[in-house]
Write an enzyme that holds these catalytic residues in place. Structure first.
Site, mmCIF file in Angstrom:
data_model
loop_
_atom_site.group_PDB
_atom_site.id
_atom_site.type_symbol
_atom_site.label_atom_id
_atom_site.label_comp_id
_atom_site.label_asym_id
_atom_site.label_seq_id
_atom_site.Cartn_x
_atom_site.Cartn_y
_atom_site.Cartn_z
ATOM 1 N N LYS A 109 46.006 54.206 -26.838
ATOM 2 C CA LYS A 109 45.935 52.738 -26.816
ATOM 3 C C LYS A 109 45.995 52.247 -28.249
ATOM 4 C CE LYS A 109 45.338 49.385 -23.758
ATOM 5 N NZ LYS A 109 45.770 49.411 -22.349
HETATM 6 P P1 NAD Z 1 47.827 38.305 -19.594
HETATM 7 O O1 NAD Z 1 47.536 38.028 -21.033
HETATM 8 O O2 NAD Z 1 49.215 38.162 -19.062
HETATM 9 O O3 NAD Z 1 46.890 37.401 -18.624
HETATM 10 C C1 NAD Z 1 45.500 37.325 -18.767
HETATM 11 C C2 NAD Z 1 44.965 36.234 -17.837
HETATM 12 O O4 NAD Z 1 43.529 36.222 -17.944
HETATM 13 C C3 NAD Z 1 45.420 34.822 -18.203
HETATM 14 O O5 NAD Z 1 45.605 34.062 -17.013
HETATM 15 C C4 NAD Z 1 44.228 34.282 -18.986
HETATM 16 O O6 NAD Z 1 44.121 32.843 -18.960
HETATM 17 C C5 NAD Z 1 43.089 34.907 -18.188
HETATM 18 N N1 NAD Z 1 41.836 34.913 -18.951
HETATM 19 C C6 NAD Z 1 41.665 35.145 -20.280
HETATM 20 N N2 NAD Z 1 40.367 34.971 -20.606
HETATM 21 C C7 NAD Z 1 39.722 34.644 -19.459
HETATM 22 C C8 NAD Z 1 38.384 34.332 -19.146
HETATM 23 N N3 NAD Z 1 37.448 34.316 -20.092
HETATM 24 N N4 NAD Z 1 38.069 34.035 -17.854
HETATM 25 C C9 NAD Z 1 39.023 34.036 -16.904
HETATM 26 N N5 NAD Z 1 40.310 34.320 -17.128
HETATM 27 C C10 NAD Z 1 40.652 34.611 -18.407
HETATM 28 O O7 NAD Z 1 47.254 39.793 -19.368
HETATM 29 P P2 NAD Z 1 47.674 40.827 -18.238
HETATM 30 O O8 NAD Z 1 48.772 41.669 -18.754
HETATM 31 O O9 NAD Z 1 47.812 40.109 -16.932
HETATM 32 O O10 NAD Z 1 46.367 41.766 -18.203
HETATM 33 C C11 NAD Z 1 45.203 41.438 -17.457
HETATM 34 C C12 NAD Z 1 44.320 42.668 -17.355
HETATM 35 O O11 NAD Z 1 45.039 43.730 -16.706
HETATM 36 C C13 NAD Z 1 43.833 43.262 -18.674
HETATM 37 O O12 NAD Z 1 42.549 43.797 -18.478
HETATM 38 C C14 NAD Z 1 44.832 44.381 -18.941
HETATM 39 O O13 NAD Z 1 44.304 45.383 -19.803
HETATM 40 C C15 NAD Z 1 45.024 44.894 -17.533
HETATM 41 N N6 NAD Z 1 46.276 45.647 -17.350
HETATM 42 C C16 NAD Z 1 47.488 45.083 -17.587
HETATM 43 C C17 NAD Z 1 48.634 45.819 -17.355
HETATM 44 C C18 NAD Z 1 50.019 45.227 -17.546
HETATM 45 O O14 NAD Z 1 50.998 45.901 -17.200
HETATM 46 N N7 NAD Z 1 50.149 44.010 -18.020
HETATM 47 C C19 NAD Z 1 48.553 47.155 -16.905
HETATM 48 C C20 NAD Z 1 47.288 47.696 -16.660
HETATM 49 C C21 NAD Z 1 46.164 46.927 -16.879
#
Ligand code: NAD
Length: 418
Positions: A109
């Site tokens: 990471k």
């Molecule tokens: P992103 O940045 O596209 O979206 C994040 C979302 O969370 C947004 O809607 C944001 O407004 C919201 N958010 C941020 N702070 C917040 C809070 N305090 N309360 C409520 N909502 C809040 O990110 P993503 O890629 O969708 O990732 C989300 C999660 O999934 C993370 O934990 C990431 O590590 C995990 N993840 C993502 C992927 C991927 O392929 N994108 C893969 C595995 C895991």
């Protein structure tokens, strides 16, 4: 709740979950020591000239946790609170995740402590290219392959590949999650959410629950949350609430998802101001009366303080490390079924693997093949975790860790340590 406090809890949580599986597997202390320390941890200085002409210094991290099963793989996060401890925790999670879905990778990471919303595109590009300058000898197609995570986009991945190529020649497989027009793969964008959705359906079926009409609440409406919502909406579930960093919206009869997606696209990804439901806070969403709760935003959101308020009988961990161990114990006592992050959100890294395979073969897969292979791999992993959980009478989380940790342990022994 993204703070050093939640980071501390996440690292403690993953260690507790690891130990529980290690106890079940009867792992020796020496193997535990080997599997819980990182192979390599790097911190670099990234001095960048800003648009104003001033020089700003950022700090970048890459933790390469384990390579026993193949090149290390993991996202790159741009967020103001990124620190070494968080990156270290997430790198270990990637090792167990790639092993649970049985793809030939280890775990890594990375991250840069910055707020992408406060930098211009040109500044973000300069930070990204300088970061690659600092670590280009430490990653690559056979060593460690970055991908998008919170705060990073396909465009950032394109800059990474382009900068890496300047040192090492044409190497599209050095990074995944690239734009489809620039050596990316169709379906990577939706992959994590699609995986979360399809695993939710598998779990509902295994628990003997009805799928159509199931009430789903999702925290986070970014890449993962929005694609999860769309997949489950298409499967005739009712999306009764969604939220983002600025608040949420609810409707018992089910939100009109197409309208909500349109609204969010038109308002820079935000859902506030959507008129097709009633407002609700993030705390209210976590405690909503629904069938499935899906945290898809930050880590550390389900704590000992709110675990008793959760009313959903099923939790799907779309975010990484959303549940603190105290909350996990409360859910266990209350009979709430939790599908753990290392399985629930593994769709993204699985399609990243397809992208890497395709880049190395200079061959293009179509969307149908991507979806079919993704569903097959996640389906097999889900069944293995489900069966292990039944046969060993352990939670789905412990079963998933047993499967992942056991595979990494066996590869380590087979490869030999000398
Ligand atoms: P992103 O940045 O596209 O979206 C994040 C979302 O969370 C947004 O809607 C944001 O407004 C919201 N958010 C941020 N702070 C917040 C809070 N305090 N309360 C409520 N909502 C809040 O990110 P993503 O890629 O969708 O990732 C989300 C999660 O999934 C993370 O934990 C990431 O590590 C995990 N993840 C993502 C992927 C991927 O392929 N994108 C893969 C595995 C895991």
């Amino acid at each position: 709740m993204h703070s050093s406090e939640s980071t501390r809890h996440s690292s403690e949580a993953t260690r507790i979950y690891f130990d529980r599986a290690a106890d079940q597997l009867d792992l020796s202390d020496s193997m535990r020591g080997l599997l819980t320390t990182a192979k390599r941890e790097v911190q670099v200085q990234i001095p960048v000239e800003m648009d104003s002409g001033d020089v700003a210094t950022f700090i970048g991290y890459r933790v390469q946790h384990n390579a026993a099963r193949g090149p290390m793989k993991g996202g790159l996060r741009y967020h103001p609170q990124v620190d070494l401890n968080e990156v270290r925790t997430l790198a270990a999670l990637m090792t167990w995740k790639t092993a649970v879905v049985n793809i030939p990778y280890g775990g890594a990471k990375g991250g840069v402590a910055l707020d992408p919303a406060k930098l211009s595109q040109r500044e973000l590009e300069r930070v990204t290219r300088r970061f690659v300058d600092a670590i280009h000898d430490l990653f690559g197609p056979d060593v460690d392959i970055p991908a998008p995570d919170m705060g990073t986009t396909p465009e950032v991945m394109a800059w990474i590949m382009n900068q890496y190529n300047k040192y090492h020649g044409f190497s599209p497989a050095c990074v995944t999650g690239k734009p489809v027009e620039y050596h990316g793969i169709p379906g990577r964008d939706e992959a994590t959410g699609r995986g979360v959705g399809s695993l939710t359906l598998k779990l509902l079926s295994r628990l003997g629950r009805q799928i159509p009409g199931s009430r789903i609440a999702i925290q986070g409406f970014g890449n993962v949350g929005s694609h999860t919502a769309k997949f489950l909406h298409d499967a005739e579930c009712r999306i009764v609430a969604v939220s983002d960093a600025f608040g949420g919206v609810q409707k018992t009869a089910g939100l009109d998802l197409l309208q909500l997606l349109r609204h969010s696209h038109a308002h820079s990804g935000r859902i506030s101001g959507f008129s097709g439901g009633d407002p609700l806070t993030n705390a209210e969403l976590l405690a909503l009366d629904c069938d499935v709760l899906i945290p898809a935003a930050l880590g550390g959101v389900l704590t000992k303080d709110n675990a008793l308020a959760v009313r959903a009988p099923i939790i799907i961990e779309a975010a990484n490390a959303p549940t603190e161990p105290e909350a996990d114990a409360i859910f266990d006592d209350r009979g709430i079924v939790v599908l753990p992050d290392i399985l629930a959100n593994a769709g993204g890294v699985t399609v990243s693997w397809f992208e890497w395979v395709q880049n190395r073969q200079h061959y293009q897969w179509g969307m149908n093949r991507v979806r079919q292979e993704l569903d097959r791999i996640l389906g097999e992993a889900f069944e293995q975790v489900w069966q292990l959980s039944l046969s060993r009478k352990v939670s789905l989380r412990t079963a998933a860790y047993m499967l992942g940790v056991g595979r990494v342990g066996r590869a380590t022994v087979l490869g030999g340590i000398e």
